[in-house]
Write a protein that holds these residues in place. Sequence first.
Motif, PDB file in Angstrom:
ATOM      1  N   ALA A 112      36.036 -34.195 -52.220  1.00 21.13           N
ATOM      2  CA  ALA A 112      37.045 -33.770 -51.249  1.00 21.13           C
ATOM      3  C   ALA A 112      37.202 -32.265 -51.247  1.00 21.13           C
ATOM      4  N   VAL A 113      36.994 -31.636 -52.408  1.00 25.77           N
ATOM      5  CA  VAL A 113      37.125 -30.194 -52.501  1.00 25.77           C
ATOM      6  C   VAL A 113      35.895 -29.488 -51.961  1.00 25.77           C
ATOM      7  N   LEU A 114      34.696 -30.071 -52.238  1.00 20.74           N
ATOM      8  CA  LEU A 114      33.460 -29.372 -51.937  1.00 20.74           C
ATOM      9  C   LEU A 114      32.956 -29.586 -50.522  1.00 20.74           C
ATOM     10  N   VAL A 115      33.315 -30.701 -49.873  1.00 22.64           N
ATOM     11  CA  VAL A 115      32.800 -30.959 -48.533  1.00 22.64           C
ATOM     12  C   VAL A 115      33.395 -29.952 -47.564  1.00 22.64           C
ATOM     13  N   PRO A 116      32.572 -29.178 -46.852  1.00 13.68           N
ATOM     14  CA  PRO A 116      33.102 -28.162 -45.943  1.00 13.68           C
ATOM     15  C   PRO A 116      33.699 -28.793 -44.708  1.00 13.68           C
ATOM     16  N   ARG A 117      34.631 -28.078 -44.078  1.00 14.81           N
ATOM     17  CA  ARG A 117      35.203 -28.530 -42.823  1.00 14.81           C
ATOM     18  C   ARG A 117      34.175 -28.354 -41.726  1.00 14.81           C
ATOM     19  N   GLN A 118      34.155 -29.286 -40.792  1.00 16.41           N
ATOM     20  CA  GLN A 118      33.176 -29.249 -39.722  1.00 16.41           C
ATOM     21  C   GLN A 118      33.710 -28.458 -38.544  1.00 16.41           C
ATOM     22  N   GLY A 119      32.803 -27.799 -37.834  1.00 18.10           N
ATOM     23  CA  GLY A 119      33.183 -27.138 -36.599  1.00 18.10           C
ATOM     24  C   GLY A 119      33.826 -25.789 -36.831  1.00 18.10           C
ATOM     25  N   HIS A 120      34.299 -25.224 -35.734  1.00 14.02           N
ATOM     26  CA  HIS A 120      34.880 -23.884 -35.731  1.00 14.02           C
ATOM     27  C   HIS A 120      36.299 -24.023 -35.212  1.00 14.02           C
ATOM     28  N   GLY A 121      37.276 -23.841 -36.061  1.00 11.72           N
ATOM     29  CA  GLY A 121      38.651 -24.077 -35.669  1.00 11.72           C
ATOM     30  C   GLY A 121      39.187 -25.293 -36.387  1.00 11.72           C
ATOM     31  N   ALA A 122      40.345 -25.756 -35.981  1.00 16.94           N
ATOM     32  CA  ALA A 122      40.993 -26.859 -36.679  1.00 16.94           C
ATOM     33  C   ALA A 122      41.242 -28.013 -35.734  1.00 16.94           C
ATOM     34  N   ASP A 172      46.394  -4.777 -19.740  1.00 18.70           N
ATOM     35  CA  ASP A 172      45.415  -4.744 -18.653  1.00 18.70           C
ATOM     36  C   ASP A 172      45.217  -6.185 -18.178  1.00 18.70           C
ATOM     37  N   PHE A 173      45.721  -6.509 -17.005  1.00 19.70           N
ATOM     38  CA  PHE A 173      45.670  -7.889 -16.527  1.00 19.70           C
ATOM     39  C   PHE A 173      44.369  -8.233 -15.803  1.00 19.70           C
ATOM     40  N   THR A 174      43.366  -7.376 -15.946  1.00 15.33           N
ATOM     41  CA  THR A 174      42.031  -7.748 -15.489  1.00 15.33           C
ATOM     42  C   THR A 174      41.541  -8.906 -16.348  1.00 15.33           C
ATOM     43  N   VAL A 175      41.145 -10.005 -15.722  1.00 14.57           N
ATOM     44  CA  VAL A 175      40.752 -11.199 -16.477  1.00 14.57           C
ATOM     45  C   VAL A 175      39.316 -11.054 -16.974  1.00 14.57           C
ATOM     46  N   ARG A 176      39.149 -11.126 -18.288  1.00  9.72           N
ATOM     47  CA  ARG A 176      37.830 -11.056 -18.913  1.00  9.72           C
ATOM     48  C   ARG A 176      37.349 -12.474 -19.222  1.00  9.72           C
ATOM     49  N   PRO A 177      36.216 -12.906 -18.662  1.00 14.70           N
ATOM     50  CA  PRO A 177      35.692 -14.239 -19.003  1.00 14.70           C
ATOM     51  C   PRO A 177      35.320 -14.296 -20.483  1.00 14.70           C
ATOM     52  N   ALA A 178      35.603 -15.415 -21.117  1.00 17.39           N
ATOM     53  CA  ALA A 178      35.307 -15.564 -22.543  1.00 17.39           C
ATOM     54  C   ALA A 178      35.133 -17.035 -22.869  1.00 17.39           C
ATOM     55  N   THR A 179      34.616 -17.298 -24.054  1.00 14.53           N
ATOM     56  CA  THR A 179      34.530 -18.663 -24.556  1.00 14.53           C
ATOM     57  C   THR A 179      35.543 -18.838 -25.680  1.00 14.53           C
ATOM     58  N   VAL A 180      35.864 -20.084 -25.968  1.00 20.61           N
ATOM     59  CA  VAL A 180      36.777 -20.375 -27.069  1.00 20.61           C
ATOM     60  C   VAL A 180      36.191 -19.868 -28.384  1.00 20.61           C
ATOM     61  N   ARG A 181      34.899 -20.061 -28.565  1.00 15.16           N
ATOM     62  CA  ARG A 181      34.257 -19.620 -29.806  1.00 15.16           C
ATOM     63  C   ARG A 181      34.316 -18.095 -29.951  1.00 15.16           C
ATOM     64  N   TYR A 182      34.085 -17.383 -28.853  1.00 16.42           N
ATOM     65  CA  TYR A 182      34.133 -15.921 -28.918  1.00 16.42           C
ATOM     66  C   TYR A 182      35.525 -15.435 -29.318  1.00 16.42           C
ATOM     67  N   LEU A 235      42.797 -26.505 -26.782  1.00 11.64           N
ATOM     68  CA  LEU A 235      41.596 -26.380 -25.964  1.00 11.64           C
ATOM     69  C   LEU A 235      40.366 -26.542 -26.837  1.00 11.64           C
ATOM     70  N   ALA A 236      39.347 -27.213 -26.320  1.00 13.15           N
ATOM     71  CA  ALA A 236      38.098 -27.404 -27.060  1.00 13.15           C
ATOM     72  C   ALA A 236      36.921 -27.061 -26.169  1.00 13.15           C
ATOM     73  N   GLN A 237      35.942 -26.397 -26.774  1.00 15.16           N
ATOM     74  CA  GLN A 237      34.741 -26.012 -26.039  1.00 15.16           C
ATOM     75  C   GLN A 237      33.615 -25.772 -27.034  1.00 15.16           C
ATOM     76  N   GLY A 238      32.522 -26.495 -26.885  1.00  6.88           N
ATOM     77  CA  GLY A 238      31.355 -26.263 -27.726  1.00  6.88           C
ATOM     78  C   GLY A 238      31.619 -26.379 -29.214  1.00  6.88           C
ATOM     79  N   GLY A 239      32.476 -27.304 -29.622  1.00  7.94           N
ATOM     80  CA  GLY A 239      32.769 -27.492 -31.036  1.00  7.94           C
ATOM     81  C   GLY A 239      33.825 -26.560 -31.591  1.00  7.94           C
ATOM     82  N   ALA A 240      34.360 -25.663 -30.766  1.00  3.86           N
ATOM     83  CA  ALA A 240      35.409 -24.738 -31.201  1.00  3.86           C
ATOM     84  C   ALA A 240      36.735 -25.126 -30.551  1.00  3.86           C
ATOM     85  N   THR A 241      37.824 -24.810 -31.224  1.00  4.66           N
ATOM     86  CA  THR A 241      39.150 -25.096 -30.679  1.00  4.66           C
ATOM     87  C   THR A 241      40.027 -23.856 -30.746  1.00  4.66           C
ATOM     88  N   MET A 242      41.031 -23.835 -29.889  1.00 10.03           N
ATOM     89  CA  MET A 242      42.051 -22.796 -29.946  1.00 10.03           C
ATOM     90  C   MET A 242      43.300 -23.307 -29.239  1.00 10.03           C
TER      91      MET A 242
END
Length: 214
Positions: free
Chosen positions: A20-30, A72-82, A125-132
């Motif tokens: 339980a201690v050694l197994v890493p958490r999967q994915g990016h985020g919680a 700056d309210f210019t919308v910058r496209p991004a991914t959840v992982r980024y 939100l979830a995208q490509g294995g990442a969450t936020m």
Amino acid sequence: MKLRAGIVAAVAVAGVSLAAVLVPRQGHGAPLRAGAEAGEEHEATRVVRGALCGVERWPVKTLSDPGARQIDFTVRPATVRYLGSLQANPGGQDSRGPLETRVFGVQARLVSVKRESDSDYHLVLAQGGATMIAEMPLTGCTSGAQHRYAMALARTELEHAVGGPVGGSWIHPGVPVRIVGVLFFDFPHGQSGHARNYAELHPVTGFRVLNGSR
């Protein structure tokens, strides 16, 4: 034989604990956790003109801080992982870190949403294995804020997408959405679905369901 059986059992238990201690958490985020679904998040609250609102960095979360005019309210496209990979550099109670003056737009799946104790809608939100997380404040908690109408409209659009106001229990729409919001770095307080660096879109200033899913 009894002694040998006892030793084997002890080794087995120790092995499970070590795994339980050694197994890493999967994915990016919680991912969502059972405890969080039961409401383990902890947010200080206060009553403002009859509305239950938050306390921690609340001016920043609601665009009521002095620095909101510098965004700056210019919308910058991004991914959840980024967004989850950025160096966290939050500001203070009513001040912003360097990246907290930028607005990003992401396309992701709206996994879950609920109303928190501070009246925010908490979106996972979830995208490509990442969450936020993305957050939508209650209009009654944003008096005098910049872009108050945009925040209110985004919250109304979410309610329309899920069939009405959101309550304190998780619902799971599972629909693809486009979210626009101001970058914000939170601190750990038991929140579910957080990015690795606790980056959020907070507040959300734009919400739209994609692919005709409404």
